[in-house]
Design an enzyme around this catalytic site. Structure first.
Site, PDB file in Angstrom:
ATOM      1  CD  GLU A   1      -3.100  -0.955   0.355  1.00  0.00           C
ATOM      2  OE1 GLU A   1      -2.997  -0.145  -0.592  1.00  0.00           O
ATOM      3  OE2 GLU A   1      -4.114  -1.604   0.581  1.00  0.00           O
TER       4      GLU A   1
ATOM      5  CE1 TYR B   1     -11.675  15.554  22.542  1.00  0.00           C
ATOM      6  CE2 TYR B   1     -13.981  15.566  23.176  1.00  0.00           C
ATOM      7  CZ  TYR B   1     -12.665  15.861  23.458  1.00  0.00           C
ATOM      8  OH  TYR B   1     -12.333  16.487  24.626  1.00  0.00           O
TER       9      TYR B   1
END
Length: 210
Positions: free
Chosen positions: A73, A118
Site C-alpha cells: 500500500e 472530537y
C-alpha cells in the site's frame, strides 16, 4: 525523527490496534517519516506481531533500503505524504469505518456525520475515495484529488486511512474515526442531533490544524 523511537512506536501502536480488534490478521499498515526517509510495516505482516528490526526502511523516493519487503500500500501512503505536511499514515480495516465504506448510501463527500466534537477536531470531513485494487498505483490520483483539504478518507469497500502530524496523532485520529463510524451505524434510523454549522466552525477555528 529518531529512527529507533519510530520503530518502537510503530511496534507499540501496531500491537495495541491489533489487540483491540481494530484490524485483523495481516490487514492494515503504518508508516512514519524519519530523517532521510520512511519506516513502514512489511507486506503481509500482522500489526500485533511486528519486530522493530524487520520493519521496512525506505529512502525519500520510497525505494526499499533494508528490512522486510514493505507493504504493497505504499502508493496510498505516499499520496498523503506528497499532498500534505504529515509525519505518519495509518490504514486499518476497522469494522465500522469499513462498513460505512461499503454502504452505497454513504455520502461520498462527507462519510462521517458530525455527531461528536472530537471527530470534527481530530478528523474533520471524511470523503469516500472511489475503489481501486489494494496496492494499485491508481489510488494516488484519487487521493491527490482530496488530500489538500482532508487528512482522512474512507477507501470504498476497503477501509479508513488517516495521516497526522505525528504517529500518535494519526493513531488517535483513526481511533476517533472508527468510534464516530460506530455511532453513525448504530444510530441509523434514529433522530440524531448533529452539531450545527456554527458549532463546527467554532471547533475548526479553535482546534483544527491544517
Amino acid at each position: 525523527m529518531n529512527e529507533e523511537k519510530i520503530r518502537a512506536d510503530i511496534v507499540k501502536w501496531g500491537r495495541s490496534l491489533f489487540e483491540r480488534g481494530l484490524t485483523a490478521g495481516s490487514s492494515g499498515n503504518i508508516s512514519a517519516r524519519i530523517d532521510g526517509g520512511y519506516i513502514a510495516t512489511p507486506t503481509n505482516s500482522c500489526l500485533g506481531f511486528l519486530e522493530p528490526d524487520r520493519l521496512s526502511k525506505l529512502d525519500l523516493d520510497g525505494n526499499h533500503i533494508s528490512g522486510d519487503k514493505p507493504t504493497k500500500e505504499l502508493p496510498l501512503h505516499f499520496a498523503f505524504y506528497e499532498g500534505r505536511s504529515c509525519a505518519a499514515v495509518v490504514h486499518l480495516h476497522s469494522s465500522y469505518a469499513t462498513a460505512l465504506a461499503c454502504l452505497s448510501d454513504t455520502d461520498p463527500a462527507d462519510a462521517i456525520p458530525p455527531i461528536t466534537p472530537y471527530v470534527v477536531m481530530r478528523v474533520g470531513t471524511v470523503p469516500v475515495v472511489p475503489y481501486t485494487r489494494p496496492g494499485s498505483a491508481d489510488v494516488k490520483a484519487r487521493i491527490a484529488a482530496i488530500v489538500a483539504d482532508h487528512s482522512a478518507a474512507l477507501l470504498e469497500n476497503h477501509g479508513p486511512i488517516v495521516c497526522g502530524a505525528s504517529l500518535d496523532a494519526a493513531v488517535f485520529a483513526i481511533e476517533e474515526l472508527e468510534e464516530a463510524a460506530k455511532l453513525a451505524i448504530i444510530t441509523r434510523g434514529m433522530q440524531v442531533r448533529h452539531l450545527t454549522p456554527s458549532m463546527i466552525a467554532d471547533l475548526n477555528a479553535t482546534f483544527r490544524l491544517r
